[in-house]
Design a protein around this motif. Structure first.
Motif, mmCIF file in Angstrom:
data_model
loop_
_atom_site.group_PDB
_atom_site.id
_atom_site.type_symbol
_atom_site.label_atom_id
_atom_site.label_comp_id
_atom_site.label_asym_id
_atom_site.label_seq_id
_atom_site.Cartn_x
_atom_site.Cartn_y
_atom_site.Cartn_z
ATOM 1 N N GLN A 132 -25.130 60.319 18.712
ATOM 2 C CA GLN A 132 -25.208 60.287 20.185
ATOM 3 C C GLN A 132 -24.677 61.590 20.772
ATOM 4 O O GLN A 132 -25.275 62.175 21.689
ATOM 5 C CB GLN A 132 -24.410 59.101 20.726
ATOM 6 N N LEU A 133 -23.553 62.053 20.233
ATOM 7 C CA LEU A 133 -22.934 63.280 20.724
ATOM 8 C C LEU A 133 -23.851 64.484 20.500
ATOM 9 O O LEU A 133 -24.066 65.301 21.397
ATOM 10 C CB LEU A 133 -21.588 63.499 20.009
ATOM 11 N N LEU A 134 -24.421 64.576 19.299
ATOM 12 C CA LEU A 134 -25.297 65.694 18.975
ATOM 13 C C LEU A 134 -26.568 65.663 19.825
ATOM 14 O O LEU A 134 -27.059 66.699 20.268
ATOM 15 C CB LEU A 134 -25.648 65.681 17.478
ATOM 16 N N ASP A 135 -27.090 64.465 20.049
ATOM 17 C CA ASP A 135 -28.282 64.333 20.879
ATOM 18 C C ASP A 135 -28.008 64.778 22.316
ATOM 19 O O ASP A 135 -28.829 65.451 22.937
ATOM 20 C CB ASP A 135 -28.774 62.884 20.859
ATOM 21 N N SER A 136 -26.819 64.427 22.826
ATOM 22 C CA SER A 136 -26.473 64.798 24.211
ATOM 23 C C SER A 136 -26.355 66.315 24.355
ATOM 24 O O SER A 136 -26.460 66.846 25.454
ATOM 25 C CB SER A 136 -25.154 64.129 24.623
ATOM 26 N N ARG A 137 -26.119 67.011 23.222
ATOM 27 C CA ARG A 137 -25.984 68.474 23.250
ATOM 28 C C ARG A 137 -27.258 69.172 22.752
ATOM 29 O O ARG A 137 -27.251 70.382 22.505
ATOM 30 C CB ARG A 137 -24.778 68.893 22.398
ATOM 31 N N ASN A 138 -28.303 68.398 22.574
ATOM 32 C CA ASN A 138 -29.589 68.943 22.122
ATOM 33 C C ASN A 138 -29.496 69.687 20.794
ATOM 34 O O ASN A 138 -30.147 70.713 20.589
ATOM 35 C CB ASN A 138 -30.190 69.875 23.195
ATOM 36 N N VAL A 139 -28.654 69.162 19.909
ATOM 37 C CA VAL A 139 -28.543 69.742 18.565
ATOM 38 C C VAL A 139 -29.671 69.173 17.704
ATOM 39 O O VAL A 139 -29.835 67.957 17.616
ATOM 40 C CB VAL A 139 -27.177 69.413 17.930
ATOM 41 N N ARG A 140 -30.420 70.048 17.090
ATOM 42 C CA ARG A 140 -31.545 69.614 16.257
ATOM 43 C C ARG A 140 -31.027 69.303 14.850
ATOM 44 O O ARG A 140 -30.884 70.192 14.002
ATOM 45 C CB ARG A 140 -32.600 70.714 16.199
ATOM 46 N N VAL A 141 -30.742 68.053 14.586
ATOM 47 C CA VAL A 141 -30.191 67.645 13.290
ATOM 48 C C VAL A 141 -31.286 67.731 12.218
ATOM 49 O O VAL A 141 -32.414 67.285 12.431
ATOM 50 C CB VAL A 141 -29.647 66.198 13.359
ATOM 51 N N ILE A 142 -30.946 68.314 11.066
ATOM 52 C CA ILE A 142 -31.859 68.355 9.924
ATOM 53 C C ILE A 142 -31.341 67.375 8.873
ATOM 54 O O ILE A 142 -30.343 67.646 8.208
ATOM 55 C CB ILE A 142 -31.954 69.769 9.300
#
Length: 485
Positions: free
Chosen positions: A437-447
């Motif tokens: 959720q945190l990464l999505d809110s920061r627009n981090v493109r998770v691989i």
């Protein structure tokens, strides 16, 4: 294409049904050997553990991918073991996630019951001498990352054409790796996984002489016999060592009696000094071992402003009485060694992050058996609850890949003890779900790991076209594009 939070959750959902309602949520930062061994030991020791591994690169495996030399494929076989760990039902890999910017350490500690920092050493020690910032002076780490296709050094473009001479400061295994890549015939590198941009540059390289400079003598050389044997065995290579440097003192003899590896290295150097190439070569190459010298300053070129043209070396002598602990001291005598490129192989250095106690002098996180201490006083009572460390960040940049196995065992044993004594416990921390959720809110493109598997598959496909094990994708753009297709 950006992976949505829903897609990422769906991909990870296989895990949620297999763990307890309150799993032990563990986050390992760094996916090199220290990180993977820690994950493996945690999964084995704690059936309720759910382990997430995060790494700033889209690719896992750390120095196994970006540090091990391309002509050492047997050392890379360990990635098969690490792949099995990443595919474990209670383990998840999050690539392209940077500690400090994508997520902070305090945030990770809120989200997880246990955080283990295993992100290694991604910087370099400095000499602190004049001219160190001249163009053409590089850290050996940068050069290694360059030929291994690390995206941070894709555009390093080291100058291999302005001179036929390279100077390497240091005589450890990394120094020998770098020298070997510079001197080995490119026909022998063509079928390795060396990055294509590096291979092309080495094919056009004018470097024919490499000087390996060490502060102490051949009896104190810190490389291993295997690495030394490999480089002096390069076909048609002329090895040069001054006879005077091979003379030993009673103190040297004592050191070698107490250290079998040092004795073997000295014997190999002595033999190489008296062996001549069997026949003249059309393309002669030279390796010079320079002992009892330390760099005093880098010299600037008169023709090319801002570019290195050599190194001023100060002669040294060993001082001290204790065998194995004698130091190199300057004698006030100097000599210049001309070159077009300098590679400093004087040690890696770990980088601190906000919220992390750090011993800047030693370059490690203060810890007791992997438990992070609140400061550098060494007081074992001042522990950072739930925060642990493993690998180079814990002990400094020493050892081989397997050293991290024992290091991870010790750290995981400390975690287990703390759980048993109630210092730690499973909690209602949101762990993986909260991190996503945190990464999505920061627009981090998770691989995720299947993103890496796409990269792996494409690299192998491209490599097969050139009779190589793989053709590494070496830019952030290429890696992210293939991983998210």
């Amino acid at each position: 294409m950006k992976m949505t939070i829903f897609q990422v959750r769906m991909w990870f959902s296989r895990t949620f049904s297999t763990v307890a309602s309150h799993p032990l949520r563990v986050c390992v930062v760094g996916s090199g050997p220290a990180g993977f061994y820690t994950a493996e030991k945690m999964l084995k020791a704690h059936q309720e553990a759910q382990v997430d591994i995060i790494d700033r690169l889209p690719t896992p495996f750390g120095l196994v991918r970006s540090g091990v030399a391309p002509d050492h494929p047997e050392t890379k076989i360990v990635v098969n073991q690490f792949t099995r760990i990443a595919q474990h039902e209670r383990c998840t890999f999050f690539g392209n996630v940077t500690l400090g910017s994508s997520v902070t350490l305090p945030e990770l500690r809120e989200l997880y019951d246990v955080v283990v920092l295993a992100y290694g050493a991604e910087s370099d020690r400095v000499l602190g001498i004049p001219g160190e910032d001249l163009s053409g002076v590089y850290a050996a780490r940068e050069f290694v990352w360059w030929y291994n296709g690390h995206p941070n050094c894709r555009y390093l473009n080291p100058d291999l054409k302005s001179s036929d001479t390279a100077v390497i400061l240091g005589q450890g295994n990394v120094a020998l790796d770098v020298a070997r890549i510079l001197l080995r015939p490119t026909t022998e590198l063509a079928t390795t996984d060396i990055a294509s941009h590096a291979f092309a540059a080495l094919e056009d390289s004018f470097i024919r002489k490499v000087y390996l400079v060490g502060r102490r003598g051949p009896a104190q050389a810190v490389c291993t016999a295997r690495e030394l044997r490999e480089i002096i065995g390069i076909k048609d290579l002329h090895v040069h060592i001054k006879e005077a440097d091979l003379l030993t003192t009673p103190e040297d003899e004592d050191e070698m009696r107490n250290n079998r590896i040092r004795k073997r290295v000295y014997e190999l150097l002595s033999k190489a000094a008296t062996t001549r190439a069997s026949h003249p070569s059309s393309d002669p190459r030279e390796l010079h071992f320079v002992f009892f010298r330390k760099p005093d300053k880098f010299l600037e070129s008169n023709e090319r402003s801002g570019h290195v043209s050599g190194v001023r070396l100060e002669k040294t002598k060993l001082v001290g009485d204790r065998p194995g602990e004698r130091m190199a001291a300057g004698t006030g005598q100097f000599e210049d060694l001309g070159c077009g490129i300098v590679l400093k192989s004087i040690g890696y250095k770990s980088i601190p992050v906000d919220g992390l106690p750090f011993d800047h002098r030693k370059g490690v996180v203060p810890n007791v058996r992997g438990r992070v201490l609140s400061d550098t006083s060494g007081d074992p009572m001042l522990l950072e609850k739930g925060l642990y460390v493993c690998g180079w960040l814990k002990r400094g940049p020493t050892g081989i890949i397997a050293t991290n196995l024992y290091c991870a065992e010790e750290t995981v044993a400390s975690i287990s003890e703390d759980l048993k004594q109630g210092v730690l416990a499973s909690s209602s921390s949101s762990g993986r779900e909260g991190l996503l959720q945190l990464l999505d809110s920061r627009n981090v493109r998770v691989i995720p790991f299947d993103g890496w598997e796409k990269i792996d598959s494409e690299e192998r496909r491209l490599g097969s076209l050139r009779n190589k094990p793989r053709e590494k994708l070496a830019t952030w753009e290429e890696l992210q594009k293939v991983a998210t297709e």
